[in-house]
Design a protein around this motif. Structure first.
Motif, PDB file in Angstrom:
ATOM      1  N   ASN A 255       0.821  -1.221   0.000  1.00  0.00           N
ATOM      2  CA  ASN A 255       0.000   0.000   0.000  1.00  0.00           C
ATOM      3  C   ASN A 255       0.847   1.260   0.000  1.00  0.00           C
ATOM      4  OD1 ASN A 255      -2.313  -1.375  -0.187  1.00  0.00           O
ATOM      5  ND2 ASN A 255      -2.770  -1.396   2.015  1.00  0.00           N
ATOM      6  N   THR A 256       1.931   1.241   0.770  1.00  0.00           N
ATOM      7  CA  THR A 256       2.838   2.403   0.800  1.00  0.00           C
ATOM      8  C   THR A 256       3.352   2.681  -0.611  1.00  0.00           C
ATOM      9  OG1 THR A 256       3.556   1.665   2.967  1.00  0.00           O
ATOM     10  CG2 THR A 256       4.955   3.309   1.893  1.00  0.00           C
ATOM     11  N   LEU A 257       3.762   1.615  -1.292  1.00  0.00           N
ATOM     12  CA  LEU A 257       4.303   1.770  -2.643  1.00  0.00           C
ATOM     13  C   LEU A 257       3.241   2.364  -3.578  1.00  0.00           C
ATOM     14  CD1 LEU A 257       6.839   1.118  -4.416  1.00  0.00           C
ATOM     15  CD2 LEU A 257       5.742  -1.045  -4.997  1.00  0.00           C
ATOM     16  N   LYS A 258       2.030   1.800  -3.484  1.00  0.00           N
ATOM     17  CA  LYS A 258       0.951   2.259  -4.380  1.00  0.00           C
ATOM     18  C   LYS A 258       0.590   3.712  -4.092  1.00  0.00           C
ATOM     19  CE  LYS A 258      -0.883  -2.341  -5.159  1.00  0.00           C
ATOM     20  NZ  LYS A 258      -1.730  -3.389  -4.641  1.00  0.00           N
ATOM     21  N   GLU A 259       0.525   4.072  -2.807  1.00  0.00           N
ATOM     22  CA  GLU A 259       0.180   5.467  -2.464  1.00  0.00           C
ATOM     23  C   GLU A 259       1.263   6.424  -2.962  1.00  0.00           C
ATOM     24  OE1 GLU A 259      -0.374   5.431   1.781  1.00  0.00           O
ATOM     25  OE2 GLU A 259      -2.101   4.078   1.547  1.00  0.00           O
ATOM     26  N   MET A 260       2.523   6.051  -2.750  1.00  0.00           N
ATOM     27  CA  MET A 260       3.615   6.971  -3.142  1.00  0.00           C
ATOM     28  C   MET A 260       3.710   7.135  -4.662  1.00  0.00           C
ATOM     29  SD  MET A 260       6.684   6.267  -0.442  1.00  0.00           S
ATOM     30  CE  MET A 260       7.788   7.489  -1.144  1.00  0.00           C
ATOM     31  N   LEU A 261       3.273   6.087  -5.391  1.00  0.00           N
ATOM     32  CA  LEU A 261       3.393   6.165  -6.859  1.00  0.00           C
ATOM     33  C   LEU A 261       2.075   6.544  -7.542  1.00  0.00           C
ATOM     34  CD1 LEU A 261       5.823   3.179  -7.564  1.00  0.00           C
ATOM     35  CD2 LEU A 261       6.329   5.622  -7.534  1.00  0.00           C
TER      36      LEU A 261
END
Ligand code: NDP
Length: 391
Positions: free
Chosen positions: A65-71
């Motif tokens: 989720n962190t990756l998806k939010e940041m990208l």
């Protein structure tokens, strides 16, 4: 011409140094297409944005989720899970930096080999685990292995592959690690922090511990044998604490050719990325006039039994290198989690090797990925059982 590249393990020590070379090169020289990490979603996302990559893969789904939010809002495809790493490695590029730590890098690196491209091989554990299969695939697919380990990179630079009969031996140098001058008695008391403090190189945690036990040099011995098709008896290991001479080749006429350089991984990394050309690696230049104390001596095999263990595994062949690698990975992890002591690491590997060979044919060649993964898992379970007995 712009070289498209993928970096497997871009958030690690080698991965970050690789990106540093791209950052400092002409913009038209490299195009970073795909990156991978295990857990470090934040750094992976930052790298993806900085280098405008097309694909990122995160092996561990917990930080997805962190990756998806940041990208969110960026034009980058995201893959999650171990299969996503294979997808990243299969992206059409001219060069792949294989810099995942441990046997976890085997399948993604093989996927890159299957493209028949140039591979910067930092991930020594994959060639140790699956040497026969790995070298067979490299030949079949027409891939080129460009060693990134500084020792193998040095040998690659000075080895005359066209006249192999002229070569007498390969000489791998070893810094000796943080415990070079610690007595055998005092090794029972060394701490994790002291083991992590390498006197010369700044590296990831696992390879730092491998350097403290000298298992790193043992794995490199096996790696050198596969990379340069030389038997154990033609590969020597000598201690060279200054890490200026990165390794040597002795020829039958008495010549010894060496490669020297500052102890900075950006030299071998940039060499593999630019091969067959050379680029500025932005490393400190060597001033030979200040080098008054280059020393070389034999390793203490009693203090560092990992060297004999690795040599035994190389000479035995078959599953033996895979066994010592898997047992080492699990034991080092337990040491990093403060479950076992420094001296337990190699003791446990030795016990696991004995137990494995009492149940299996240690010499049997392993030529399928399924068999290798199954044996690797079996050894990991066995090693955890040994660890549980002493905690
Ligand atoms: P690091 O521990 O610094 O980095 C490892 C990289 O692999 C990180 O990107 C990490 O992701 C990723 N990774 C870890 N576990 C997994 C997994 N299970 N699945 C997928 N990816 C994973 O290692 P180093 O850069 O120090 O070493 C990389 C390789 O290079 C090793 O094989 C080492 O022996 C070799 N090498 C390293 C040298 C050095 O100077 N560091 C010198 C010579 C060789 P995350 O950050 O998310 O955990």
């Amino acid at each position: 011409m712009t070289k498209r590249i993928t970096i497997l393990g871009s958030t690690g020590s080698i991965g970050q140094s690789t990106l540093d070379i791209v950052r400092k090169s002409d913009r038209s020289r490299f195009d970073v297409v795909a990156l991978t990490a295990n857990k470090n979603a934040k750094l992976l996302a930052e790298q993806a944005i900085e280098f405008n990559v097309k694909y990122v893969a995160l092996a561990d789904n917990r930080n997805a989720n962190t990756l998806k939010e940041m990208l969110n809002g960026f034009d980058v495809e995201i893959g999650i899970g171990p299969e996503a790493l294979i997808e990243a490695a299969s992206y059409k590029t001219e060069f792949c930096m294989a810099a995942i730590i441990g046997a976890a890098g085997l399948e993604p690196t093989l996927a890159a080999v299957n493209q028949g491209i140039n591979i910067g091989l930092a991930n020594k554990e994959c060639i140790v685990t699956a040497g026969d299969l790995f070298t067979k695939c490299v030949i079949e697919k027409g891939s080129k292995l460009l060693p990134v380990d500084s020792e193998h990179n040095a040998i690659f630079q000075v080895l005359d592959t066209e006249k192999p009969n002229g070569v007498r031996r390969l000489i791998l140098t070893a810094s000796g690690g943080p415990f070079l001058n610690t007595s055998l008695d005092n090794l029972s008391m060394v701490t994790k922090n002291s083991a992590l403090k390498h006197p010369v190189w700044n590296m990831g945690a696992k390879i730092s511990i491998d350097s403290a036990t000298l298992m790193n040099k043992g794995l490199e011995l096996i790696e050198a044998s596969y990379l340069f098709s030389r038997p154990s008896k033609e590969i020597d290991i000598i201690i060279h604490p200054q890490s200026i001479v990165h390794s040597m080749v002795e020829y039958i006429d008495g010549s010894i050719l060496a490669q020297l350089g500052s102890p900075d991984m950006r030299t071998p990394i940039s060499y593999s990325m630019a091969w067959p050309n050379r680029i500025d690696a932005h490393v400190e230049r060597l001033d030979l006039t200040t080098m008054n104390d280059l020393t070389f001596f034999k390793p203490d095999l009693e203090k560092f039994p990992a060297l004999n263990l690795a040599r035994y595994a190389l000479e035995t062949g078959g599953a033996a290198p895979c066994v010592i690698n898997a047992a080492n990975e699990v034991a080092v992890d337990a040491f990093l989690q403060d479950k076992i002591r420094y001296l337990d690491i190699v003791r446990i590997i030795d016990r696991v090797l004995n137990q494995y060979s009492s149940r299996n044919d240690l010499k049997a060649k392993m030529l399928t990925i399924e068999e290798i993964i199954s044996k690797d898992n079996e050894v990991r379970t066995m090693t955890n059982e040994h660890i549980n007995k002493i905690i």
